[in-house]
Motif scaffolding. Structure first.
Motif, PDB file in Angstrom:
ATOM      1  N   ASN A   1      29.630  -7.057  27.872  1.00 21.24           N
ATOM      2  CA  ASN A   1      28.825  -6.894  29.083  1.00 21.24           C
ATOM      3  C   ASN A   1      28.826  -5.435  29.544  1.00 21.24           C
ATOM      4  O   ASN A   1      27.789  -4.887  29.921  1.00 21.24           O
ATOM      5  N   HIS A   2      29.988  -4.840  29.513  1.00 18.74           N
ATOM      6  CA  HIS A   2      30.128  -3.445  29.944  1.00 18.74           C
ATOM      7  C   HIS A   2      29.253  -2.519  29.106  1.00 18.74           C
ATOM      8  O   HIS A   2      28.542  -1.657  29.638  1.00 18.74           O
ATOM      9  N   GLN A   3      29.280  -2.706  27.811  1.00 17.78           N
ATOM     10  CA  GLN A   3      28.467  -1.861  26.937  1.00 17.78           C
ATOM     11  C   GLN A   3      26.978  -2.046  27.220  1.00 17.78           C
ATOM     12  O   GLN A   3      26.212  -1.076  27.243  1.00 17.78           O
ATOM     13  N   LYS A   4      26.559  -3.275  27.475  1.00 21.06           N
ATOM     14  CA  LYS A   4      25.149  -3.543  27.768  1.00 21.06           C
ATOM     15  C   LYS A   4      24.714  -2.946  29.108  1.00 21.06           C
ATOM     16  O   LYS A   4      23.516  -2.763  29.348  1.00 21.06           O
ATOM     17  N   SER A   5      25.675  -2.665  29.966  1.00 20.86           N
ATOM     18  CA  SER A   5      25.338  -2.104  31.279  1.00 20.86           C
ATOM     19  C   SER A   5      25.068  -0.605  31.204  1.00 20.86           C
ATOM     20  O   SER A   5      24.799   0.022  32.233  1.00 20.86           O
ATOM     21  N   GLY A   6      25.168  -0.037  30.001  1.00 19.79           N
ATOM     22  CA  GLY A   6      24.968   1.403  29.845  1.00 19.79           C
ATOM     23  C   GLY A   6      26.253   2.186  29.947  1.00 19.79           C
ATOM     24  O   GLY A   6      26.250   3.349  30.381  1.00 19.79           O
ATOM     25  N   ALA A   7      27.356   1.584  29.553  1.00 17.17           N
ATOM     26  CA  ALA A   7      28.685   2.180  29.707  1.00 17.17           C
ATOM     27  C   ALA A   7      28.764   3.589  29.124  1.00 17.17           C
ATOM     28  O   ALA A   7      28.198   3.866  28.066  1.00 17.17           O
ATOM     29  N   ARG A   8      29.489   4.430  29.821  1.00 19.09           N
ATOM     30  CA  ARG A   8      29.738   5.794  29.345  1.00 19.09           C
ATOM     31  C   ARG A   8      31.146   5.931  28.768  1.00 19.09           C
ATOM     32  O   ARG A   8      31.497   6.991  28.241  1.00 19.09           O
ATOM     33  N   THR A   9      31.933   4.872  28.910  1.00 21.41           N
ATOM     34  CA  THR A   9      33.319   4.883  28.438  1.00 21.41           C
ATOM     35  C   THR A   9      33.608   3.545  27.788  1.00 21.41           C
ATOM     36  O   THR A   9      32.719   2.690  27.668  1.00 21.41           O
ATOM     37  N   SER A  10      34.848   3.331  27.403  1.00 17.53           N
ATOM     38  CA  SER A  10      35.280   2.041  26.866  1.00 17.53           C
ATOM     39  C   SER A  10      35.997   1.251  27.957  1.00 17.53           C
ATOM     40  O   SER A  10      36.771   1.819  28.743  1.00 17.53           O
ATOM     41  N   LEU A  11      35.750  -0.040  28.016  1.00 21.67           N
ATOM     42  CA  LEU A  11      36.430  -0.866  29.015  1.00 21.67           C
ATOM     43  C   LEU A  11      37.944  -0.785  28.850  1.00 21.67           C
ATOM     44  O   LEU A  11      38.688  -0.892  29.835  1.00 21.67           O
ATOM     45  N   SER A  12      38.396  -0.572  27.637  1.00 25.84           N
ATOM     46  CA  SER A  12      39.839  -0.491  27.383  1.00 25.84           C
ATOM     47  C   SER A  12      40.492   0.678  28.114  1.00 25.84           C
ATOM     48  O   SER A  12      41.719   0.717  28.260  1.00 25.84           O
ATOM     49  N   ASP A  13      39.685   1.620  28.588  1.00 27.80           N
ATOM     50  CA  ASP A  13      40.225   2.734  29.359  1.00 27.80           C
ATOM     51  C   ASP A  13      40.721   2.288  30.733  1.00 27.80           C
ATOM     52  O   ASP A  13      41.448   3.042  31.402  1.00 27.80           O
ATOM     53  N   TYR A  14      40.326   1.072  31.139  1.00 28.91           N
ATOM     54  CA  TYR A  14      40.571   0.654  32.515  1.00 28.91           C
ATOM     55  C   TYR A  14      41.540  -0.517  32.640  1.00 28.91           C
ATOM     56  O   TYR A  14      41.704  -1.056  33.731  1.00 28.91           O
ATOM     57  N   TYR A  15      42.153  -0.922  31.561  1.00 27.54           N
ATOM     58  CA  TYR A  15      43.147  -2.000  31.666  1.00 27.54           C
ATOM     59  C   TYR A  15      44.238  -1.794  30.627  1.00 27.54           C
ATOM     60  O   TYR A  15      44.074  -1.049  29.653  1.00 27.54           O
ATOM     61  N   SER A  16      45.350  -2.462  30.859  1.00 29.04           N
ATOM     62  CA  SER A  16      46.447  -2.473  29.885  1.00 29.04           C
ATOM     63  C   SER A  16      46.847  -3.922  29.635  1.00 29.04           C
ATOM     64  O   SER A  16      46.757  -4.764  30.542  1.00 29.04           O
ATOM     65  N   ALA A  17      47.242  -4.218  28.431  1.00 27.52           N
ATOM     66  CA  ALA A  17      47.645  -5.573  28.070  1.00 27.52           C
ATOM     67  C   ALA A  17      49.148  -5.728  28.287  1.00 27.52           C
ATOM     68  O   ALA A  17      49.941  -4.918  27.803  1.00 27.52           O
ATOM     69  N   ALA A  18      49.518  -6.771  29.045  1.00 25.69           N
ATOM     70  CA  ALA A  18      50.936  -7.033  29.304  1.00 25.69           C
ATOM     71  C   ALA A  18      51.107  -8.470  29.754  1.00 25.69           C
ATOM     72  O   ALA A  18      50.267  -9.009  30.484  1.00 25.69           O
ATOM     73  N   HIS A  19      52.193  -9.090  29.284  1.00 31.14           N
ATOM     74  CA  HIS A  19      52.536 -10.457  29.701  1.00 31.14           C
ATOM     75  C   HIS A  19      51.388 -11.442  29.467  1.00 31.14           C
ATOM     76  O   HIS A  19      51.146 -12.342  30.274  1.00 31.14           O
ATOM     77  N   GLY A  20      50.665 -11.257  28.394  1.00 25.75           N
ATOM     78  CA  GLY A  20      49.612 -12.190  28.030  1.00 25.75           C
ATOM     79  C   GLY A  20      48.323 -12.032  28.801  1.00 25.75           C
ATOM     80  O   GLY A  20      47.434 -12.887  28.705  1.00 25.75           O
ATOM     81  N   GLY A  21      48.183 -10.942  29.575  1.00 25.03           N
ATOM     82  CA  GLY A  21      46.967 -10.740  30.341  1.00 25.03           C
ATOM     83  C   GLY A  21      46.521  -9.295  30.294  1.00 25.03           C
ATOM     84  O   GLY A  21      47.224  -8.411  29.793  1.00 25.03           O
ATOM     85  N   ALA A  22      45.320  -9.052  30.799  1.00 30.44           N
ATOM     86  CA  ALA A  22      44.776  -7.699  30.915  1.00 30.44           C
ATOM     87  C   ALA A  22      44.876  -7.288  32.378  1.00 30.44           C
ATOM     88  O   ALA A  22      44.296  -7.933  33.257  1.00 30.44           O
ATOM     89  N   ILE A  23      45.616  -6.215  32.656  1.00 27.96           N
ATOM     90  CA  ILE A  23      45.859  -5.756  34.019  1.00 27.96           C
ATOM     91  C   ILE A  23      44.971  -4.544  34.296  1.00 27.96           C
ATOM     92  O   ILE A  23      45.065  -3.523  33.610  1.00 27.96           O
TER      93      ILE A  23
END
Length: 275
Positions: A162-184
């Motif tokens: 969805n993020h990429q389709k919105s015209g993203a200028r970055t990667s969504l992975s830049d905005y979260y970290s994976a920990a304890h089985g979830g994306a924070i």
């Protein structure tokens, strides 16, 4: 008297009791929607009838949070309807960029997916540091989840697409970290957010916003309540401020329609008209 008529009476009595006891007002929600949600709540909470559930919630405050999870809609995803966010990026944010400071209200923020989508969008377009975001909902559990900002890892693939389709200028992975089985979600995206309990049904305007995003909420209200909420949005918007609604929502039949001009019609984005 037919069974359906009796059930309608039970629903009216239940909603009136809920309002008088806890000040949560669902009396002007669309009848079919509230009936479906009450039936689901009654079944899942183990009550034989609405009258029994009414007695339970009136005498046991611990029932209320569980009931609210059925009466308030908590279905969303980040960058849901990417074309909406692309329209904001390409059409609305260039206007907002001319302001020295900005206020954005995410009304009915649920668990925060739309809020963080907007925060990421504003950061990508260089507006985050001058923006204050207000995220409101009537469900305290939803607000708590939005503030914690932890999402299941198995939805991140959809959010990323969805993020990429919105015209993203970055990667969504830049905005979260994976920990304890979830994306924070990165805490820097929460630094300019005010989380607050606010009811569109009973509460008043609390600021002058440049953008209000309230998507897929009005469809659950009857016509009278829709008029009330759209009037609240009008009073909460700055001169030439913007209002974004859901894809199945419209201002066409509200008595405040003349207060808004279509801005990106296909994406249900409106601008407050000169009055």
């Amino acid at each position: 008297m037919a069974d359906d008529d009796i059930e309608d009476i039970e629903i009216q009595l239940f909603l009136e009791a809920l309002h008088r006891r806890y000040h949560y007002d669902f009396r002007n929600y669309a009848q079919a929607s509230i009936k479906r949600r009450l039936t689901q709540a009654r079944t899942q909470l183990g009550y034989a009838s609405l009258s029994a559930m009414q007695e339970g919630v009136l005498h046991d405050e611990s029932v209320l949070p569980r009931l609210l999870n059925y009466l308030t809609v908590q279905v969303s995803e980040m960058f849901r309807d990417p074309s909406y966010f692309r329209a904001l990026r390409e059409k609305v944010l260039p206007h907002l960029a001319t302001y020295p400071s900005l206020k954005v209200w995410v009304a009915g923020c649920s668990r925060g997916e739309e809020l963080y989508s907007l925060a990421i969008l504003f950061r990508e377009e260089g507006l985050y540091d001058r923006t204050l975001f207000y995220a409101t909902d009537i469900n305290p559990d939803a607000l708590d989840a939005a503030e914690r900002a932890v999402y299941p890892l198995d939805v991140i693939k959809t959010y990323t697409a969805n993020h990429q389709k919105s015209g993203a200028r970055t990667s969504l992975s830049d905005y979260y970290s994976a920990a304890h089985g979830g994306a924070i979600i990165d805490k820097s995206l929460r630094e300019r957010v005010v989380f607050s309990d606010h009811s569109l049904v009973t509460d008043s305007s609390f600021g002058e916003m440049q953008l209000i995003s309230c998507r897929n909420v009005l469809i659950y209200f009857d016509r009278e309540l829709q008029d009330r909420v759209v009037g609240l949005f009008r009073d909460s918007l700055a001169r030439k401020g913007f209002l974004g609604l859901g894809s199945k929502e419209s201002l066409r039949f509200t008595r405040h329609a003349a207060s808004f001009a279509p801005f990106v019609s296909a994406e249900k984005i409106y601008q407050r008209a000169e009055e």
